[in-house]
Design a protein around this motif. Structure first.
Motif: not given
Length: 404
Positions: A127, A240, A291, A320
């Motif tokens: 990012e 994540d 994420r 994200n």
């Protein structure tokens, strides 16, 4: 000059520069019309703390930042060293809880006392607020405690390739990244299975002059004991959250308890470092950046993840939502079948592996995710996140600079 009395603060919203905010938050703030009171000018002799208490800057903007590991006392650092060595002797720091002595053998991750590192280099694929202008000092660890069938780094995470390093040697590499690479941070990628060595490497590097933030870049398949060891050493958690349903994680990640573990881990990470914060240069310094990779046909699980994050972690969580899924690793591979005659028992005898047009007719592995994700699927997850109250997204900025 216009200033505000302290007794007016509780009734006034925080005024945040529009240039620093995503679109949704900007619209919300523009709807406010605070009543401004004219008062005498604040003299230069008045304290900086009084000026700061006016909250004219966003709560996510830092004047300066000192990494957490530099604030750790020597007593606490010594305790963490002892804990790390103990965990290596009976490894229970990942949800697999193999219990092996890693000085003598290996468990699920196939990594022993030393870490195996595939790549160490400044990295520009993260990012914008992580990579900045000089890159993120990325350390790609070999192997993993998951076996994701779609892993886009499967040549690293599924294979024992790279160089073996002691924690001290690993810490020395952090210094090289800082001094030679001039990186903004040290980015530990897929470190869930080497947490004891990571803790020891950070403590070594701090004694050698490390001064940049540490990023823990994880699948979220971490244990609470592991995160407890890391508390005080990690500045930014970059988890994540992959899938929601146990049946999906069992099939695609080879870990049925993934979602339960991820929920516990992400809450613990956020409890340690809070929401993502930046210095004025737009570089992230502390907090959680989450994420979620949208996958074909699994957008409903993505929506559930967004709702849970907003309700159980923070509506100010920086998220994200990624759309770059592509079939990789074992997805789309032809199932290994051989040509052969059927014997008297109805079983096919072994023969040569089928190739060419004959093989193309064969069934593909994990066919349900053997395609790219489409824009409609990504947009549906994004809208679900917004409906849940999330508003800090990793979007391209509408101005010069980074989106913070």
């Amino acid at each position: 000059m216009l200033t505000l009395h302290h007794h007016h603060l509780s009734s006034l919203p925080r005024v945040i520069p529009r240039v620093l905010l995503p679109t949704i938050a900007t619209k919300r703030l523009l709807s406010y019309k605070p009543h401004i009171i004219t008062t005498p000018i604040i003299t230069k002799s008045q304290s900086q703390s009084q000026k700061r208490s006016l909250h004219l800057a966003p709560p996510f903007l830092l004047d300066s930042y000192v990494p957490r590991y530099l604030q750790l006392s020597e007593i606490d650092a010594s305790k963490k060293r002892s804990q790390a060595y103990a965990h290596l002797a009976k490894c229970n720091l990942c949800p697999r809880k193999c219990g092996v002595n890693r000085y003598e053998g290996t468990g699920w991750c196939l990594i022993g006392e030393k870490v195996k590192v595939n790549v160490i280099a400044p990295h520009f694929g993260e990012e914008p607020c992580i990579q900045g202008h000089h890159g993120s000092g990325s350390v790609f660890f070999s192997m993993c405690n998951l076996r994701c069938v779609f892993c886009q780094n499967h040549d690293i995470s599924h294979q024992r390739n790279g160089m073996d390093l002691t924690p001290e040697e690993l810490g020395d590499w952090y210094i090289k990244l800082q001094e030679v690479g001039n990186v903004h941070n040290i980015n530990l990628i897929t470190p869930e299975h080497v947490v004891p060595q990571v803790a020891l490497s950070i403590l070594h590097a701090r004694s050698q002059g490390l001064r940049v933030p540490i990023i823990y870049n994880t699948s979220s398949y971490d244990s609470l004991e592991s995160l407890s060891l890391l508390d005080g050493l990690i500045d930014i958690y970059l988890p994540d959250f992959k899938v929601w349903e146990p049946s999906t994680s069992k099939r695609l990640l080879k870990a049925e308890d993934y979602a339960v573990t991820a929920r516990e881990s992400i809450k613990a990470m956020h409890a340690q470092v809070g929401d993502l914060c930046f210095t004025g240069d737009g570089i992230a310094k502390s907090g959680v950046l989450l994420r979620h990779l949208v996958m074909p046909g699994l957008e409903e699980e993505g929506k559930e993840i967004m709702r849970w994050l907003a309700e159980n972690v923070s509506r100010d969580l920086f998220v994200n939502i990624m759309e770059q899924y592509r079939p990789a690793a074992y997805v789309g591979k032809v199932k290994a079948r051989r040509r052969g005659n059927v014997n008297g028992d109805g079983e096919r005898e072994k023969g040569e592996v089928m190739e060419g047009e004959e093989a193309k007719k064969e069934e593909r592995r994990y066919a349900e995710i053997n395609r790219a994700v489409n824009a409609k699927e990504v947009e549906s997850v994004r809208k679900a996140a917004e409906r849940a109250g999330l508003w800090r997204f990793c979007d391209p900025p509408r101005h010069d600079g980074f989106n913070i």
